[in-house]
Scaffold this motif. Structure first.
Motif, PDB file in Angstrom:
ATOM      1  N   UNK A 147       0.960  -1.071  -0.139  1.00 47.38           N
ATOM      2  CA  UNK A 147       0.242   0.173   0.015  1.00 47.38           C
ATOM      3  C   UNK A 147       0.706   1.453   0.069  1.00 47.38           C
ATOM      4  N   UNK A 148       2.496   1.215   0.159  1.00 46.95           N
ATOM      5  CA  UNK A 148       3.187   2.568   0.582  1.00 46.95           C
ATOM      6  C   UNK A 148       3.952   1.698  -0.073  1.00 46.95           C
ATOM      7  N   UNK A 149       4.700   2.469  -0.845  1.00 45.24           N
ATOM      8  CA  UNK A 149       6.215   2.319  -1.362  1.00 45.24           C
ATOM      9  C   UNK A 149       7.873   2.067   0.264  1.00 45.24           C
ATOM     10  N   UNK A 150       6.681   1.193   0.911  1.00 46.49           N
ATOM     11  CA  UNK A 150       8.551   1.113   2.244  1.00 46.49           C
ATOM     12  C   UNK A 150       8.235  -0.547   2.206  1.00 46.49           C
ATOM     13  N   UNK A 151       9.738  -1.081   2.300  1.00 47.38           N
ATOM     14  CA  UNK A 151       9.672  -2.434   2.466  1.00 47.38           C
ATOM     15  C   UNK A 151       9.265  -3.275   3.594  1.00 47.38           C
ATOM     16  N   UNK A 152       9.529  -2.094   4.317  1.00 45.67           N
ATOM     17  CA  UNK A 152       8.421  -2.684   5.631  1.00 45.67           C
ATOM     18  C   UNK A 152       6.840  -2.672   5.909  1.00 45.67           C
ATOM     19  N   UNK A 153       6.758  -1.767   4.378  1.00 48.62           N
ATOM     20  CA  UNK A 153       4.712  -2.207   4.976  1.00 48.62           C
ATOM     21  C   UNK A 153       4.616  -3.800   3.673  1.00 48.62           C
ATOM     22  N   UNK A 154       5.527  -3.614   2.648  1.00 49.69           N
ATOM     23  CA  UNK A 154       5.881  -4.699   1.688  1.00 49.69           C
ATOM     24  C   UNK A 154       5.515  -6.120   2.381  1.00 49.69           C
TER      25      UNK A 154
END
Length: 555
Positions: free
Chosen positions: A510-517
């Protein structure tokens, strides 16, 4: 903290005969090592460990530690798959006589290991000083990970039985009692142990749980009763199997009732439990992502798809670093961990440290880059409050103001293939930019053959793509992931590249973040697990759905 506390004091000085530390490495989860165990491993000159825990303890030992290999000395033990180590005492004594610090690591707790006890006596008889660092006992740790508490509110007694050495009197005693019984056995012998308990008086309907691979992501637990465990293994095609000699922990008693365990099985119910997840990033880049995946029960496998090399012409970078020291810049902007590393290496080459950033404002494109700066000793002044990208950084970047900004120049160390988004945006805000190639990115060498085969053959359950370049490079060096593999992408651009390479995108962050991925993949895994349970199906991993795959893996 009390400096005289035995758990915080320094290890004793090594005597003429050295020092032996008998260390419990726990049941298998590396996170169960105690702080005291880590201290002992760091100080070790010689590490003598059982094969099952060597990888667990070796991680904490210093580089170059001597690790003589133990061997199985008798054919009976080898055939049973249970290594009774006969030469350990000789190795321990030989190393200790030379005046070195020796760590003897055993599975579980050394106080419950008969071989360790005999080795301690051998040390005592020869006057070799030793100490004991307790560990989490296998018979206690494995039930905890299986969601089976050994005692309930009534505080029933708990008995521990090793099926290999239990006498008829032992079976009779536990069979006529109502205590919880923790049995150490193997897949092949646990049914016989259950029959012994029934013969001794235990009711056949008494709940029984059997756990193999306990505390690791290979863990699997079966719920049955003393009277049905043999049938459960037969129907589930668990046995007969060449893996029948694998050790198990069985818990007998009401605490392991199937309905109760269903609610308390915290470890095996993690959303990505046992999933092999391919992370196409370098070990340094993937560290925090891999830790997050492990917290969801996954087994991350890091495969670098790019290699970082110095710029072909280093003069531009050298001039910029000198300008940094002489006050040429108002800002320095880091757009990657590799950029931080490149500047840090150049600093070290010139004998500089983080103090050279004094008076200069520092920007980082995201949390990982900021963490790399903090490790360097630099706290960034600007990190995007929204999207962690060049666009997000520009949204928060202040325009040049000749009144408040004595210098109008920004130093931008970056990769040779970076986009022009940040440069153009900074110029539009009124800044002059020294756009410097700090490092080059090239395609990495192909991974080992078994990894390539796992990628193409469906051996991985999921792959995380964190940029379009990771898609192109992974396919280029290792081939296209199998269609059973779950494809997770960090953003629309990466997803588009994946689709262009013929991949089906299952998860989009939902966001361009590896954590969010990673969070999005965990949510996908949880939804998949719940759907299987609602349909009355066995929860399985994606890789177990491919043609020819076994329904459940226990290795």
């Amino acid at each position: 903290m009390n400096p005289s506390s035995p758990t915080t004091s320094a290890f004793p000085a090594v005597a003429a005969h050295g020092l032996v530390t008998f260390l419990g490495a726990g049941p298998g989860d590396p996170g169960l090592l105690t702080l005291r165990a880590v201290e002992a491993l760091v100080a070790a000159d010689v590490l003598i460990a059982e094969p099952e825990v060597l990888d667990v303890v070796r991680t904490h030992a210093r580089a170059g530690v001597d690790t003589p290999q133990l061997t199985v000395a008798d054919e009976l033990s080898a055939a049973a798959g249970v290594p009774v180590i006969r030469d350990a005492a000789n190795l321990v004594m030989e190393a200790a006589r030379s005046g070195r610090r020796v760590v003897r690591a055993v599975t579980g707790d050394p106080g419950l290991d008969g071989n360790a006890a005999s080795e301690m006596l051998a040390c005592a008889h020869e006057g070799i000083p030793f100490e004991v660092v307790p560990g989490v006992a296998t018979a206690v740790g494995v039930p905890a990970y299986a969601g089976v508490p050994l005692r309930g509110e009534q505080g029933a007694d708990v008995r521990f039985v090793d099926a290999r050495h239990a006498s008829q009197r032992c079976w009779s005693e536990v069979g006529t009692s109502e205590c919880s019984v923790v049995v150490t056995a193997t897949l092949e012998t646990v049914s016989a142990a259950a029959a012994e308990l029934v013969s001794a008086g235990r009711k056949p309907e008494t709940p029984l749980t059997v756990t193999v691979g306990g505390t690791t992501t290979r863990q699997r637990t079966w719920s049955a009763t003393l009277g049905t465990i043999a049938q459960v293994f037969k129907q589930g095609k668990v046995l007969p199997s060449p893996e029948g000699a694998r050790p198990v922990i069985a818990v007998v008693g009401e605490q392991g009732a199937a309905a109760r365990r269903e609610e308390m099985a915290w470890f095996e119910s993690k959303p990505l439990f046992g999933w092999r997840v391919l992370v196409p990033r370098t070990k340094e880049q993937a560290a925090s992502l891999s830790d997050q995946l492990r917290s969801y029960g996954a087994v991350p496998h890091e495969v670098p798809t790019i290699a970082v090399e110095p710029p072909r012409t280093p003069q531009q970078m050298e001039r910029a670093v000198k300008g940094l020291v002489t006050g040429r810049y108002e800002w320095i902007a880091f757009t990657s961990v590799n950029a931080v590393k490149a500047v840090r290496e150049k600093f070290e080459e010139y004998g500089l440290d983080a103090r050279a950033f004094a008076g200069i404002k520092v920007a980082a494109v995201g949390e990982q880059t900021a963490a790399a700066l903090v490790e360097f000793g630099v706290k960034p002044d600007l990190v995007p409050s929204g999207e962690q990208s060049a666009a997000g950084l520009l949204e928060d970047w202040p325009p040049y103001d000749p009144v408040f900004d004595p210098i109008d120049r920004v130093f931008l160390p970056r990769a040779d293939i970076a986009t022009e988004t940040l440069v153009a945006g900074l110029i539009e805000l009124g800044w002059e930019v020294d756009d410097v190639t700090a490092y080059r990115t090239v395609r990495a060498s192909p991974p080992p053959a078994d990894t390539r085969e796992a990628i193409k053959g469906g051996g991985f359950d999921a792959v995380l793509f964190t940029s379009s370049s990771t898609v192109r490079n992974l396919v280029g060096i290792a081939g296209k992931p199998h269609n059973v593999t779950v494809i997770a992408c960090i953003g629309p651009a990466t997803a588009k590249t994946a689709e262009e390479h013929g991949l089906r995108v299952d998860v989009l962050s939902p966001e361009p973040s590896v954590g969010k991925l990673a969070e999005a993949l965990a949510a996908y895994g949880e939804a998949r697990r719940e759907a299987a349970k609602e349909a009355g199906e066995t929860v399985s991993r994606p890789s177990e759905r491919r043609p020819g795959a076994r329904r459940r893996r226990t290795t």
